[in-house]
Design an enzyme around this catalytic site. Structure first.
Site, mmCIF file in Angstrom:
data_model
loop_
_atom_site.group_PDB
_atom_site.id
_atom_site.type_symbol
_atom_site.label_atom_id
_atom_site.label_comp_id
_atom_site.label_asym_id
_atom_site.label_seq_id
_atom_site.Cartn_x
_atom_site.Cartn_y
_atom_site.Cartn_z
ATOM 1 N N SER A 194 -43.872 65.195 3.969
ATOM 2 C CA SER A 194 -44.839 65.456 5.255
ATOM 3 C C SER A 194 -45.760 66.608 4.853
ATOM 4 O O SER A 194 -45.370 67.460 4.403
ATOM 5 C CB SER A 194 -44.002 65.321 6.361
ATOM 6 O OG SER A 194 -44.837 65.752 7.362
ATOM 7 N N TYR A 244 -36.474 69.193 11.186
ATOM 8 C CA TYR A 244 -37.038 68.171 10.619
ATOM 9 C C TYR A 244 -37.645 68.612 9.260
ATOM 10 O O TYR A 244 -37.467 68.018 8.166
ATOM 11 C CB TYR A 244 -37.638 67.253 11.498
ATOM 12 C CG TYR A 244 -38.933 66.301 10.808
ATOM 13 C CD1 TYR A 244 -37.974 65.101 10.152
ATOM 14 C CD2 TYR A 244 -40.016 66.508 10.374
ATOM 15 C CE1 TYR A 244 -38.758 64.292 9.560
ATOM 16 C CE2 TYR A 244 -40.830 65.647 9.765
ATOM 17 C CZ TYR A 244 -40.263 64.443 9.319
ATOM 18 O OH TYR A 244 -41.068 63.463 8.557
ATOM 19 N N LYS A 251 -37.281 67.971 4.991
ATOM 20 C CA LYS A 251 -38.208 67.494 3.781
ATOM 21 C C LYS A 251 -38.439 68.617 2.881
ATOM 22 O O LYS A 251 -38.471 68.109 1.977
ATOM 23 C CB LYS A 251 -39.653 66.891 4.946
ATOM 24 C CG LYS A 251 -39.457 65.824 5.769
ATOM 25 C CD LYS A 251 -39.404 64.748 4.977
ATOM 26 C CE LYS A 251 -38.873 63.586 5.747
ATOM 27 N NZ LYS A 251 -38.753 61.757 5.119
HETATM 28 P P1 NAD Z 1 -39.339 55.089 11.198
HETATM 29 O O1 NAD Z 1 -38.161 55.543 12.072
HETATM 30 O O2 NAD Z 1 -40.148 53.910 11.706
HETATM 31 O O3 NAD Z 1 -38.820 54.519 9.743
HETATM 32 C C1 NAD Z 1 -37.749 54.804 9.335
HETATM 33 C C2 NAD Z 1 -36.479 53.609 9.095
HETATM 34 O O4 NAD Z 1 -35.329 54.475 8.270
HETATM 35 C C3 NAD Z 1 -35.888 53.161 10.304
HETATM 36 O O5 NAD Z 1 -36.256 51.596 10.259
HETATM 37 C C4 NAD Z 1 -34.481 53.563 10.557
HETATM 38 O O6 NAD Z 1 -33.889 52.369 10.945
HETATM 39 C C5 NAD Z 1 -34.183 53.908 9.022
HETATM 40 N N1 NAD Z 1 -33.211 54.786 8.842
HETATM 41 C C6 NAD Z 1 -32.943 55.960 9.304
HETATM 42 N N2 NAD Z 1 -31.770 56.630 8.720
HETATM 43 C C7 NAD Z 1 -31.375 55.420 7.724
HETATM 44 C C8 NAD Z 1 -30.011 55.728 7.049
HETATM 45 N N3 NAD Z 1 -29.324 56.744 6.970
HETATM 46 N N4 NAD Z 1 -29.931 54.431 6.307
HETATM 47 C C9 NAD Z 1 -30.670 53.400 6.367
HETATM 48 N N5 NAD Z 1 -31.672 53.426 7.132
HETATM 49 C C10 NAD Z 1 -32.124 54.508 7.996
HETATM 50 O O7 NAD Z 1 -40.284 56.070 10.583
HETATM 51 P P2 NAD Z 1 -41.699 56.010 9.878
HETATM 52 O O8 NAD Z 1 -42.445 56.468 10.665
HETATM 53 O O9 NAD Z 1 -41.842 54.791 9.224
HETATM 54 O O10 NAD Z 1 -41.183 57.383 8.651
HETATM 55 C C11 NAD Z 1 -40.870 56.811 7.472
HETATM 56 C C12 NAD Z 1 -40.694 58.113 6.564
HETATM 57 O O11 NAD Z 1 -41.949 58.728 6.383
HETATM 58 C C13 NAD Z 1 -39.656 59.072 7.242
HETATM 59 O O12 NAD Z 1 -38.952 59.500 6.094
HETATM 60 C C14 NAD Z 1 -40.626 60.041 7.851
HETATM 61 O O13 NAD Z 1 -39.747 61.242 7.672
HETATM 62 C C15 NAD Z 1 -41.648 60.205 6.998
HETATM 63 N N6 NAD Z 1 -43.076 60.528 7.653
HETATM 64 C C16 NAD Z 1 -43.378 59.879 8.552
HETATM 65 C C17 NAD Z 1 -44.503 60.578 9.400
HETATM 66 C C18 NAD Z 1 -45.105 59.886 10.713
HETATM 67 O O14 NAD Z 1 -45.703 60.646 11.513
HETATM 68 N N7 NAD Z 1 -44.652 58.668 10.999
HETATM 69 C C19 NAD Z 1 -45.320 61.646 8.856
HETATM 70 C C20 NAD Z 1 -44.830 62.078 7.736
HETATM 71 C C21 NAD Z 1 -43.509 61.708 6.866
HETATM 72 C C1 WQD Z 2 -50.940 65.180 17.278
HETATM 73 C C2 WQD Z 2 -51.878 66.175 18.145
HETATM 74 C C3 WQD Z 2 -50.694 67.370 19.588
HETATM 75 C C4 WQD Z 2 -48.732 64.118 21.648
HETATM 76 C C5 WQD Z 2 -46.068 65.088 13.825
HETATM 77 C C6 WQD Z 2 -45.001 65.895 13.198
HETATM 78 C C7 WQD Z 2 -45.294 65.777 11.518
HETATM 79 C C8 WQD Z 2 -45.459 64.357 11.080
HETATM 80 C C9 WQD Z 2 -46.596 63.797 12.007
HETATM 81 C C10 WQD Z 2 -43.542 63.528 10.274
HETATM 82 C C11 WQD Z 2 -51.181 67.441 18.232
HETATM 83 C C12 WQD Z 2 -51.071 66.346 20.476
HETATM 84 C C13 WQD Z 2 -49.563 65.045 20.970
HETATM 85 C C14 WQD Z 2 -48.906 64.309 23.295
HETATM 86 C C15 WQD Z 2 -50.809 65.776 22.638
HETATM 87 N N1 WQD Z 2 -44.398 63.548 11.220
HETATM 88 N N2 WQD Z 2 -50.627 65.742 21.230
HETATM 89 N N3 WQD Z 2 -50.039 65.160 23.639
HETATM 90 O O1 WQD Z 2 -47.475 67.312 15.655
HETATM 91 O O2 WQD Z 2 -49.634 66.579 14.129
HETATM 92 O O3 WQD Z 2 -47.242 65.781 13.428
HETATM 93 O O4 WQD Z 2 -46.018 63.800 13.448
HETATM 94 O O5 WQD Z 2 -43.345 64.002 9.151
HETATM 95 O O6 WQD Z 2 -44.261 66.553 10.839
HETATM 96 O O7 WQD Z 2 -44.868 67.308 13.449
HETATM 97 O O8 WQD Z 2 -48.396 64.600 15.409
HETATM 98 O O9 WQD Z 2 -49.047 62.887 16.997
HETATM 99 O O10 WQD Z 2 -47.051 64.754 17.782
HETATM 100 O O11 WQD Z 2 -49.536 65.273 17.601
HETATM 101 O O12 WQD Z 2 -51.772 66.410 23.087
HETATM 102 O O13 WQD Z 2 -48.569 63.699 24.202
HETATM 103 O O14 WQD Z 2 -51.725 65.694 19.392
HETATM 104 O O15 WQD Z 2 -50.533 68.712 20.104
HETATM 105 O O16 WQD Z 2 -52.667 68.389 18.403
HETATM 106 P P1 WQD Z 2 -48.396 66.287 14.847
HETATM 107 P P2 WQD Z 2 -48.510 64.199 16.979
#
Ligand code: NAD
Ligand code: WQD
Length: 335
Positions: A122, A146, A150
């Site tokens: 991330s 979190y 990572k």
């Molecule tokens: P999500 O929660 O929709 O998907 C994660 C999935 O993993 C879920 O279906 C959950 O049921 C499953 N899971 C969690 N723990 C588990 C375990 N112990 N065993 C088996 N399954 C398990 O999240 P997402 O948004 O699809 O994110 C996927 C990956 O990408 C994550 O690792 C997250 O940290 C990373 N990521 C997400 C974002 C974002 O903003 N969505 C940004 C950067 C990184």
């Molecule tokens: C985006 C912008 C908020 C909600 C997070 C995690 C990051 C990654 C992606 C997993 C920011 C603003 C948000 C609301 C708002 N996840 N906001 N009102 O914080 O960039 O990233 O998700 O790895 O690790 O930190 O994403 O969508 O929460 O926020 O004003 O109700 O929207 O302040 O500027 P963020 P976000």
């Protein structure tokens, strides 16, 4: 290809991209943050249901059985808990799930001689970057459990690869994934109150939430609100396929930013989403959210040069696709 967390938001869309590219994904998920109904949606789009195991990545015996029975060649590891705020309240659950889950997966892969891993990292590992756009060699830091999970996993993968050079470790650092599959039948389905901006906006638009709280309008940005690099989930999904195909079997640690290289402010997002859904969205300005940074966007040049990948879907499609999904599935995957 084993896809852990394959029923989740990014995993399910990546499954579509893998199938479209002719790969055979096998999904494994404990369904702690997703619904099995997504499998039927995948089948409706692709004409084929992927194989699915309802299992936990911390169950090494089960993992080894799946890796052997399915003759897995590579793993894309999405399974994790991902809510920043929640991670500060229950850090042990985050370390237990994200770190232990990855360690157990690595042990199982080693036992079954599977040496290619693509890991969901991330942009959070860049902490508060000194400058933008962010490049892969920028220093890493973490500000919450979190993000630290990572960062630690990235380091674990680096240590293991240094000790056993035949491992191919690909670290994909996602910026802000949004949007949904173009069909409107698959998308993000957060449980409870959404933490992230886009799902909150879609729920305001559909009437499930009264108004958006904008967290701060006094940042040193274009209009005072936070700026992020929003990337369409299908672009992100295709980035996984390109990364897998490029890195499979190549010993080393391969790190890529997956972003668009463009930043949009919260107010710009509200305006773009209002155009997509056809009406104004109520919002008010609230206090800054602790831990938020002013702005963050990627330099995606490395992925373009080495993987031949770049994001192609613009903000209008991100909003249109999110809205198509939300408006035709107001309660997500619930029947
Ligand atoms: P999500 O929660 O929709 O998907 C994660 C999935 O993993 C879920 O279906 C959950 O049921 C499953 N899971 C969690 N723990 C588990 C375990 N112990 N065993 C088996 N399954 C398990 O999240 P997402 O948004 O699809 O994110 C996927 C990956 O990408 C994550 O690792 C997250 O940290 C990373 N990521 C997400 C974002 C974002 O903003 N969505 C940004 C950067 C990184
Ligand atoms: C985006 C912008 C908020 C909600 C997070 C995690 C990051 C990654 C992606 C997993 C920011 C603003 C948000 C609301 C708002 N996840 N906001 N009102 O914080 O960039 O990233 O998700 O790895 O690790 O930190 O994403 O969508 O929460 O926020 O004003 O109700 O929207 O302040 O500027 P963020 P976000």
């Amino acid at each position: 290809i084993l896809v852990t967390g394959g029923c989740g938001y990014i995993g399910s869309h990546t499954t579509l991209a893998l199938m479209a590219a002719g790969h055979e994904p096998v999904l494994l998920d404990n369904l702690c943050n997703s619904k099995q109904a997504v499998l039927g949606r995948i089948e409706a789009i692709t004409g084929r249901a992927p194989r699915f195991y309802h299992a936990d990545v911390r169950d090494q015996a089960r993992l080894e059985q799946v890796l052997r029975d399915e003759q897995i060649e590579a793993v894309i590891h999405f399974a994790a808990l991902k809510a920043v705020g929640e991670s500060t309240r229950i850090p042990l659950d985050y370390y237990e799930n994200n770190l232990t889950g990855t360690l157990v997966l690595l042990r199982a892969m080693k036992a079954c001689n599977v040496r290619t891993l693509v890991f969901s990292s991330s942009a959070t590992v860049y902490g508060d970057p000194a400058s933008v756009p962010i490049r892969e060699h920028f220093p890493r830091s973490a500000t919450n459990p979190y993000g630290r999970s990572k960062l630690i996993i990235e380091q674990v993968l680096e240590d293991l690869q240094a000790a056993e050079p035949d491992w191919s470790m690909t670290l994909l650092r996602y910026f802000n994934p949004v949007g949904a599959h173009e069909s409107g039948t698959m998308g993000e389905d957060p449980q409870g109150i959404p933490n992230n901006l886009m799902p909150f906006l879609t729920q305001v638009a559909i009437g499930r939430r009264e108004r958006l709280s904008i967290f701060g309008n006094d940042y040193p940005t274009v209009d005072g609100t936070g700026v992020r690099d929003y990337i369409h989930v299908m672009d992100l999904a295709e980035g996984h396929v390109k990364a897998l195909e490029h890195c499979h079997g190549k010993g080393g640690v391969h790190t890529y930013n997956l972003g668009t290289g463009k930043g949009y402010s919260v107010l710009q997002m509200v305006a773009a989403f209002s155009r997509a859904c056809g009406h104004e969205l109520p919002y008010h300005i609230d206090a800054r959210r602790p831990g938020d940074i002013a702005e963050c966007w990627a330099d995606p040049a490395k992925a373009e040069q080495e993987l031949g990948w770049q994001a192609t879907r613009d903000l209008t499609s991100m909003c249109a696709d999110s809205w198509r999904w939300q408006s035709s599935n107001p309660t997500g995957y619930e029947e």
